[in-house]
Scaffold this motif. Structure first.
Motif, short mmCIF file in Angstrom:
data_model
loop_
_atom_site.label_atom_id
_atom_site.label_comp_id
_atom_site.label_asym_id
_atom_site.label_seq_id
_atom_site.Cartn_x
_atom_site.Cartn_y
_atom_site.Cartn_z
N ASP A 51 0.83 -1.21 0.00
CA ASP A 51 0.00 0.00 0.00
C ASP A 51 0.86 1.26 0.00
O ASP A 51 0.52 2.26 -0.64
CB ASP A 51 -0.94 0.00 1.21
N ILE A 52 1.99 1.22 0.72
CA ILE A 52 2.90 2.36 0.71
C ILE A 52 3.46 2.58 -0.70
O ILE A 52 3.50 3.71 -1.21
CB ILE A 52 4.05 2.14 1.72
N ASN A 53 3.88 1.50 -1.34
CA ASN A 53 4.41 1.61 -2.70
C ASN A 53 3.34 2.06 -3.68
O ASN A 53 3.59 2.86 -4.59
CB ASN A 53 4.99 0.27 -3.15
N LEU A 54 2.13 1.56 -3.50
CA LEU A 54 1.02 1.93 -4.35
C LEU A 54 0.74 3.42 -4.23
O LEU A 54 0.55 4.13 -5.24
CB LEU A 54 -0.22 1.13 -3.95
N GLN A 111 0.84 8.86 -6.32
CA GLN A 111 1.14 10.27 -6.10
C GLN A 111 2.13 10.79 -7.14
O GLN A 111 2.01 11.93 -7.61
CB GLN A 111 1.69 10.49 -4.69
N MET A 112 3.08 9.96 -7.53
CA MET A 112 4.05 10.38 -8.55
C MET A 112 3.36 10.62 -9.88
O MET A 112 3.66 11.59 -10.59
CB MET A 112 5.14 9.31 -8.70
N PHE A 145 -3.95 9.19 -0.80
CA PHE A 145 -2.58 8.75 -1.07
C PHE A 145 -1.96 8.14 0.19
O PHE A 145 -1.24 7.15 0.13
CB PHE A 145 -1.71 9.93 -1.51
N ASN A 146 -2.25 8.75 1.33
CA ASN A 146 -1.61 8.32 2.58
C ASN A 146 -2.23 7.07 3.17
O ASN A 146 -1.68 6.48 4.09
CB ASN A 146 -1.68 9.45 3.62
N ALA A 147 -3.40 6.69 2.67
CA ALA A 147 -4.08 5.53 3.26
C ALA A 147 -4.69 4.65 2.19
O ALA A 147 -5.69 3.99 2.42
CB ALA A 147 -5.17 6.00 4.22
N ALA A 202 2.52 13.62 -14.16
CA ALA A 202 1.89 13.19 -15.41
C ALA A 202 2.02 14.25 -16.51
O ALA A 202 1.99 15.46 -16.20
CB ALA A 202 0.41 12.88 -15.16
N PRO A 203 2.19 13.80 -17.76
CA PRO A 203 2.27 12.39 -18.19
C PRO A 203 3.65 11.82 -17.89
O PRO A 203 4.66 12.50 -18.07
CB PRO A 203 2.00 12.47 -19.69
N ILE A 204 3.69 10.58 -17.45
CA ILE A 204 4.93 9.95 -17.02
C ILE A 204 4.94 8.50 -17.47
O ILE A 204 3.89 7.84 -17.51
CB ILE A 204 5.11 10.07 -15.49
#
Length: 398
Positions: free
Chosen positions: A11-14, A19-20, A386-388, A25-27
């Motif tokens: 979940d942290i990585n997700l 968020q990135m 994003f944080n949860a 974006a676009p990325i």
């Protein structure tokens, strides 16, 4: 690694990847690997999960450095929605924002003039109607946020003092949880607007920002080192109650000579009436009227607005010296009408700044207008997600 720890890491990585994408974006997937430090296989798996939840979408191809052109990713605007409420003394604005914080639908209601409990009941009515609208549209709601005027303890969700709402030590979070079953994001309206301008508006890409709101009151929202700064008890930014004229007009806070008592919208109107008693209709003006008259080169209004702008600029310039800010955003209802006050503010800021700082700060007008509070509290709701984030929970609620 046990199952619980593995899920937490996922979940942290997700959240990091999501968020990135939102910020850059676009990325491409390749750039996500580079920016996050995660392995290509981990990023590939997370992107597939985000696609499956409709939170992101493909939006073209990047330039190839050899081989297949990498696909570009962005947030999917229709992948989820947020309900935002801007609670003010005269009106309640409510909007439904998509995943890239575009206001897809907005309504404005009058705030009950009697204040107190009737304001909360109106708030609940507004929220109920908006949720029903979203349900009718089959829009998946991912979060909700409320920004409000007054002095707000955002951590505990208590409106300490909001005279224009008739609220004093009002337990907003507690009341909302009892009525809704959850607590929305709760933030001060100026902080919400500051965050909106930082993420999507005039100060995007900057790190140390002050957003100054000039309207019925005067306040500031601070972004320091890229984060919203609210102070030890959520009262940072109360520049409206800096004393700028000893023995000056009485302020609603109980002190004399506060910036707000001299340069806010009501203060401009009061000064104009005092100086123009022989002018027909003078008693019916408000701050925006005085600003508009100044734009038309009315001598009395120009003098009043310029003097007020200089006092605001002097205060903001000193704040900039103390915090070494890189961007100053001037907004609020009074500022929307013209350039006389903005020019006075800017000139005075530059005269106050230390010599080596004069070339640094960008001094700009706010760009998001009256929707800034809605966008800001929506963006804060998105940040909470994003944080949860856990994709098992991204199913919406109604």
């Amino acid at each position: 690694m046990n199952t619980a720890n593995h899920r937490l890491l996922r979940d942290i990585n997700l959240s990091l990847v999501l968020q990135m994408i939102q910020e850059q974006a676009p990325i491409s997937q390749r750039d996500l690997v580079q920016h996050t430090g995660l392995s290509p296989s981990t990023v590939f798996t997370l992107i597939n999960q985000l696609h499956a939840s409709d939170l992101i979408r493909e939006c073209g191809y990047a330039t190839s450095s050899g081989g297949r052109r990498p696909k570009l990713l962005e947030m999917n605007p229709e992948g989820g929605y947020f309900i935002s409420v801007d609670l003010g003394g005269t009106k309640i604005s409510v909007g439904v924002l998509d995943l890239v914080m575009h206001v897809r639908q907005q309504w404005v209601y009058s705030t009950p003039p009697e204040g107190g409990e009737s304001v909360f009941q109106k708030l609940m009515e507004v929220i109920s109607d908006t949720r029903q609208y979203c349900e009718d549209q089959a829009w998946k709601i991912l979060g909700m946020g409320i920004c409000t005027s007054g002095i707000v303890d955002c951590l505990n969700g208590v409106v300490i003092e909001a005279d224009n709402l008739g609220w004093h030590d009002f337990p907003l979070a507690e009341r909302l949880k009892a009525a809704l079953g959850f607590v929305p994001v709760i933030e001060h309206d100026t902080n919400a607007a500051a965050y909106a301008e930082f993420v999507y508006g005039a100060s995007r890409g900057q790190s140390n920002v002050v957003y100054v709101s000039i309207g019925t009151g005067i306040g500031a929202g601070l972004i320091l080192n890229g984060r919203l700064f609210t102070g030890s008890n959520d009262m940072a930014g109360e520049i409206g109650h800096v004393t700028v004229e000893h023995g000056g007009p009485m302020c609603r806070c109980g002190k004399r000579g506060c910036l707000e008592a001299i340069a806010s919208g009501p203060a401009l109107a009061r000064t104009y009436v005092q100086r123009s008693r022989a002018t027909p209709g003078a008693d019916g003006v408000d701050g925006k009227t005085v600003i508009a008259l100044a734009e038309q080169k009315d001598a009395v209004s120009c003098e009043i607005v310029t003097d007020a702008g200089k006092k605001i600029g002097h205060t903001v310039g000193n704040l900039t010296n103390v915090l070494n800010l890189d961007t100053i955003v001037i907004g609020g209802g009074v500022m929307a009408a013209g350039d006389v006050m903005f020019s006075a503010i800017k000139e005075e800021i530059l005269s106050v700044l230390l010599p080596r700082m004069r070339d640094k700060p960008h001094i700009v007008k706010a760009s998001l207008g009256p929707s800034a509070g809605l966008v800001g509290v929506g963006a804060l709701s998105l940040a909470r997600m994003f944080n949860a984030v856990s994709l098992s929970d991204v199913g919406g609620w109604s």
